[in-house]
Design a protein around this motif. Structure first.
Motif, mmCIF file in Angstrom:
data_model
loop_
_atom_site.group_PDB
_atom_site.id
_atom_site.type_symbol
_atom_site.label_atom_id
_atom_site.label_comp_id
_atom_site.label_asym_id
_atom_site.label_seq_id
_atom_site.Cartn_x
_atom_site.Cartn_y
_atom_site.Cartn_z
ATOM 1 N N ALA A 15 0.834 -1.211 0.000
ATOM 2 C CA ALA A 15 0.000 0.000 0.000
ATOM 3 C C ALA A 15 0.866 1.257 0.000
ATOM 4 C CB ALA A 15 -0.934 -0.006 1.212
ATOM 5 N N PRO A 16 1.632 1.496 -1.066
ATOM 6 C CA PRO A 16 2.434 2.720 -1.146
ATOM 7 C C PRO A 16 1.524 3.947 -1.241
ATOM 8 C CG PRO A 16 2.403 1.616 -3.267
ATOM 9 C CD PRO A 16 1.727 0.692 -2.301
ATOM 10 N N TYR A 17 1.994 5.062 -0.714
ATOM 11 C CA TYR A 17 1.175 6.270 -0.826
ATOM 12 C C TYR A 17 2.088 7.490 -0.922
ATOM 13 C CZ TYR A 17 2.183 6.960 4.169
ATOM 14 O OH TYR A 17 2.814 7.135 5.372
ATOM 15 N N LYS A 18 1.592 8.517 -1.597
ATOM 16 C CA LYS A 18 2.361 9.751 -1.740
ATOM 17 C C LYS A 18 2.367 10.498 -0.413
ATOM 18 C CE LYS A 18 0.950 13.500 -3.909
ATOM 19 N NZ LYS A 18 0.573 14.466 -4.970
ATOM 20 N N ILE A 19 3.590 10.840 0.042
ATOM 21 C CA ILE A 19 3.699 11.515 1.329
ATOM 22 C C ILE A 19 4.047 12.987 1.171
ATOM 23 C CG2 ILE A 19 6.152 10.963 1.676
ATOM 24 C CD1 ILE A 19 5.492 10.486 4.632
ATOM 25 N N GLY A 20 4.622 13.348 0.042
ATOM 26 C CA GLY A 20 4.987 14.748 -0.182
ATOM 27 C C GLY A 20 5.396 14.964 -1.626
ATOM 28 N N SER A 21 5.682 16.206 -1.977
ATOM 29 C CA SER A 21 6.108 16.491 -3.345
ATOM 30 C C SER A 21 6.896 17.782 -3.392
ATOM 31 C CB SER A 21 4.905 16.584 -4.288
ATOM 32 O OG SER A 21 4.079 17.692 -3.947
ATOM 33 N N ILE A 22 7.707 17.901 -4.430
ATOM 34 C CA ILE A 22 8.432 19.128 -4.721
ATOM 35 C C ILE A 22 7.768 19.733 -5.940
ATOM 36 C CG2 ILE A 22 10.642 20.068 -5.498
ATOM 37 C CD1 ILE A 22 11.952 17.796 -3.833
ATOM 38 N N ASP A 23 7.048 20.791 -5.728
ATOM 39 C CA ASP A 23 6.215 21.388 -6.771
ATOM 40 C C ASP A 23 6.398 22.900 -6.727
ATOM 41 O OD1 ASP A 23 4.354 22.059 -8.616
ATOM 42 O OD2 ASP A 23 2.608 21.428 -7.461
ATOM 43 N N GLU A 24 7.481 23.363 -7.340
ATOM 44 C CA GLU A 24 7.765 24.791 -7.354
ATOM 45 C C GLU A 24 7.030 25.442 -8.525
ATOM 46 O OE1 GLU A 24 9.378 26.081 -4.990
ATOM 47 O OE2 GLU A 24 10.706 24.559 -4.162
ATOM 48 N N SER A 25 6.590 26.654 -8.348
ATOM 49 C CA SER A 25 5.907 27.370 -9.425
ATOM 50 C C SER A 25 6.868 28.336 -10.089
ATOM 51 C CB SER A 25 4.704 28.133 -8.867
ATOM 52 O OG SER A 25 5.141 29.080 -7.901
ATOM 53 N N ASP A 413 1.590 4.870 -18.307
ATOM 54 C CA ASP A 413 1.677 6.280 -18.706
ATOM 55 C C ASP A 413 1.942 7.206 -17.534
ATOM 56 O OD1 ASP A 413 1.206 5.617 -21.377
ATOM 57 O OD2 ASP A 413 -0.958 5.643 -21.062
ATOM 58 N N ASN A 414 2.786 6.736 -16.595
ATOM 59 C CA ASN A 414 3.201 7.542 -15.446
ATOM 60 C C ASN A 414 2.043 7.927 -14.527
ATOM 61 O OD1 ASN A 414 5.744 7.460 -16.567
ATOM 62 N ND2 ASN A 414 5.524 9.431 -17.589
ATOM 63 N N SER A 415 0.975 7.138 -14.516
ATOM 64 C CA SER A 415 -0.195 7.514 -13.720
ATOM 65 C C SER A 415 -0.270 6.784 -12.384
ATOM 66 C CB SER A 415 -1.479 7.249 -14.509
ATOM 67 O OG SER A 415 -1.612 5.863 -14.797
ATOM 68 N N LYS A 416 0.601 5.785 -12.156
ATOM 69 C CA LYS A 416 0.586 5.104 -10.866
ATOM 70 C C LYS A 416 1.994 4.628 -10.532
ATOM 71 C CE LYS A 416 -2.314 1.855 -12.061
ATOM 72 N NZ LYS A 416 -3.146 0.621 -12.076
ATOM 73 N N VAL A 417 2.215 4.323 -9.255
ATOM 74 C CA VAL A 417 3.488 3.768 -8.798
ATOM 75 C C VAL A 417 3.282 2.280 -8.528
ATOM 76 C CG1 VAL A 417 5.147 3.719 -6.908
ATOM 77 C CG2 VAL A 417 4.380 5.901 -7.832
ATOM 78 N N ARG A 418 4.172 1.459 -9.074
ATOM 79 C CA ARG A 418 4.078 0.019 -8.882
ATOM 80 C C ARG A 418 5.261 -0.447 -8.032
ATOM 81 N NH1 ARG A 418 1.469 -4.190 -11.415
ATOM 82 N NH2 ARG A 418 0.541 -2.775 -12.920
ATOM 83 N N VAL A 419 5.005 -1.308 -7.054
ATOM 84 C CA VAL A 419 6.036 -1.891 -6.207
ATOM 85 C C VAL A 419 6.079 -3.390 -6.481
ATOM 86 C CG1 VAL A 419 6.862 -2.238 -3.859
ATOM 87 C CG2 VAL A 419 5.627 -0.144 -4.452
ATOM 88 N N VAL A 420 7.248 -3.878 -6.896
ATOM 89 C CA VAL A 420 7.406 -5.283 -7.254
ATOM 90 C C VAL A 420 8.275 -5.967 -6.203
ATOM 91 C CG1 VAL A 420 8.225 -6.895 -9.006
ATOM 92 C CG2 VAL A 420 7.195 -4.724 -9.692
ATOM 93 N N ASP A 421 7.805 -7.073 -5.680
ATOM 94 C CA ASP A 421 8.533 -7.848 -4.688
ATOM 95 C C ASP A 421 9.387 -8.878 -5.434
ATOM 96 O OD1 ASP A 421 9.436 -9.302 -2.563
ATOM 97 O OD2 ASP A 421 7.489 -9.465 -1.575
ATOM 98 N N PRO A 422 10.713 -8.699 -5.495
ATOM 99 C CA PRO A 422 11.550 -9.625 -6.262
ATOM 100 C C PRO A 422 11.476 -11.045 -5.703
ATOM 101 C CG PRO A 422 12.757 -7.650 -5.653
ATOM 102 C CD PRO A 422 11.504 -7.645 -4.865
ATOM 103 N N GLN A 423 11.591 -12.015 -6.592
ATOM 104 C CA GLN A 423 11.613 -13.416 -6.196
ATOM 105 C C GLN A 423 12.871 -14.040 -6.786
ATOM 106 O OE1 GLN A 423 7.916 -15.242 -7.251
ATOM 107 N NE2 GLN A 423 6.703 -13.754 -6.119
ATOM 108 N N VAL A 424 13.917 -14.094 -5.975
ATOM 109 C CA VAL A 424 15.215 -14.554 -6.453
ATOM 110 C C VAL A 424 15.217 -16.067 -6.593
ATOM 111 C CG1 VAL A 424 17.675 -14.589 -5.974
ATOM 112 C CG2 VAL A 424 16.324 -12.590 -5.381
ATOM 113 N N ALA A 425 15.769 -16.559 -7.698
ATOM 114 C CA ALA A 425 15.725 -17.989 -7.996
ATOM 115 C C ALA A 425 16.847 -18.728 -7.290
ATOM 116 C CB ALA A 425 15.816 -18.215 -9.491
#
Length: 504
Positions: A15-25, A413-425
């Motif tokens: 459950a990743p979530y956005k905690i902050g951002s750098i958004d200068e005008s 298209d850069n609209s979500k963040v995906r977290v992948v749990d690696p499965q090492v062989a």
């Protein structure tokens, strides 16, 4: 777009979530390319102006700008960066002054200061990636279709020529000339480049037509003179001669004259270059180029001991991982290239990193709208072996990276963040890896084997200790890593309270 950098909390990988951002005008708010987190700071560039910004993100919900650093050239733009020991290596494209790397001391981020500036291209470079480790900085860059690069100086050892600079002033209407005599060769006129380029072409233009005259052209490539062409002179149009590509720092011409005065109008270097540049950072106040290597589509690079791994996106190396031996940084060599398009299309160019002792690459999958994650065993670092690959993951996972053993990437298209749990062989094992001072893997010892064929399923194990006899520890060891391997079908084995006791 280019205006925002988002900071995400991935403590809970489900459950990743956005905690902050750098958004200068404002008109100079293009903060997102490139950027890197270093300690409690985020360092980023600006696509619209010659700035490097340093943000304090110790409270990621409320980032604060601590330094707006102005780069050395007003026409320079930060394109790639690496950080080592609180020094930033800012790789900048510059269509006025040529590609340059600026070294910046950020020990005190609010008082960042330049310690060195080095030009690595006479023209604007497209710096693509940078990586720093120990005393080596490796950068990848693409100069595009390089045309009409004029020499910076000349050598006329025999004082045989007059108006020598007219042969490289960019003016086809002026010429250098020699009065060497009729029916004999002139002395060589040598043309020097300031920084050298990796190329395979050289061009000249003549305006005086005498088809009986001959011309001899050599280039100084990779530390030795190489014959490019010897034959009849060609006139009027720009004449281009090709040779085997390499690092060229100078060229020379001589003419077999049929008249009293022999003229030569203009010489140019040209070509399409994508290269890997290795620099010495042993003196952070005086970077120096150690070696350069032409490489098709060189993009993302990482350093691991005496080897570098580079992902590529064009030419014969498209979607391959090129392996370089950098044992001698002044003479890097290509070992092999692995991967490439295939049934699984398991390699790509955007994401390449080390995770749990494996080389990991994220690429496009074989099916539309899917990506792949491949793991490479580098026990023999000069020849990565594909250990496992997953290529049925929905999404594009563009520009992924790794942190905490997880793969993080923007998707769809850069609209979500995906977290992948690696499965090492590998079966669940606990191993110790020994490295020498250059961080080259010397030896790997398995110190504990949980049930080899019964991977971790959630139960707790009793604490254990293991003594490694002194005789088993390589005497050149300078670094030790503890690595946990697990079966690919179950994901992670979790280890806590890890400690090591060294008796001497």
């Amino acid at each position: 777009g280019y205006d925002i950098i988002e900071l995400w909390d991935v403590t809970d990988k489900t459950a990743p979530y956005k905690i902050g951002s750098i958004d200068e005008s404002g008109s100079t708010s293009h903060r997102s390319k490139p950027f890197q987190i270093y300690g409690d700071y985020l360092i980023c560039g600006n696509q619209a102006a010659e700035h490097l910004y340093i943000y304090d993100i110790s409270d990621p919900s409320s980032p604060s700008l601590v330094k707006d650093y102005t780069l050395a050239n007003a026409t320079g733009r930060l394109a790639a960066l690496a950080v080592r020991d609180w020094y930033v290596f800012a790789c900048c494209d510059d269509d006025t002054n040529g590609g340059f790397i600026e070294t910046i001391n950020i020990t005190t981020p609010a008082s960042a200061i330049q310690t060195d500036l080095i030009y690595v291209s006479e023209i604007e470079s497209d710096f693509r990636n940078a990586a720093a480790k120990l005393d080596i900085l490796i950068v990848t860059k693409y100069d595009g279709n390089v045309t009409s690069i004029s020499p910076a100086s000349h050598e006329d050892a025999g004082s045989d020529w007059t108006d020598e600079t007219s042969a490289y002033d960019g003016d086809d209407g002026t010429a250098a000339y020699s009065l060497a005599g009729i029916n004999q060769w002139t002395e060589f006129l040598v043309f020097n480049l300031d920084y050298g380029i990796v190329t395979n072409t050289i061009s000249y233009k003549d305006s005086y037509n005498d088809s009986d005259e001959l011309i001899d052209i050599d280039v100084y490539r990779d530390g030795a003179w190489v014959d490019v062409y010897s034959g009849a002179r060609e006139y009027e149009a720009l004449v281009t001669k090709t040779f085997t590509a390499g690092l060229v720092t100078k060229a020379r011409i001589r003419i077999y004259s049929k008249t009293v005065a022999c003229y030569f109008w203009e010489i140019y270097f040209s070509g399409s270059t994508s290269e890997i540049v290795v620099l010495s950072t042993s003196d952070l106040t005086a970077l120096s180029v150690s070696d350069r290597l032409l490489s098709d589509g060189a993009k993302r690079a990482i350093l691991n001991g005496s080897f570098a791994y580079v992902s590529c996106d064009a030419g014969t190396d498209a979607n391959k991982i090129v392996v370089l031996n950098i044992t001698d940084p002044t003479n890097i060599s290509r070992e092999t290239a692995v991967g490439g398009a295939g049934a699984a299309n398991y390699t790509g160019s955007d994401a390449l990193f080390m995770s749990n002792g494996y080389l990991v690459n994220v690429g496009e999958g074989s099916d539309a709208a899917k990506y792949s994650v491949s793991y490479w065993d580098i026990s023999a670092p000069d020849l990565p072996v594909l250990e496992t690959v997953g290529y049925a993951f929905t999404g594009d996972l563009d520009a992924a990276d790794e942190t905490g053993g997880l793969i993080i990437g923007v998707d769809v298209d850069n609209s979500k963040v995906r977290v992948v749990d690696p499965q090492v062989a590998a079966d669940w094992e606990f191993r110790v890896r020994f490295f020498d001072v250059s961080e080259t893997l010397i030896e790997q010892i398995t110190v504990y084997d949980g049930d080899a064929d019964l991977p971790y399923a959630g139960e707790s194990w009793t604490a254990f200790s293991q003594v490694i006899p002194e005789a088993d520890i390589p005497n050149t060891t300078k670094k030790v890593e503890f690595v946990c391997y697990c079966n690919e079908s179950t994901g992670y084995v979790y280890v806590d309270s890890l400690s090591a006791i060294f008796e001497s």
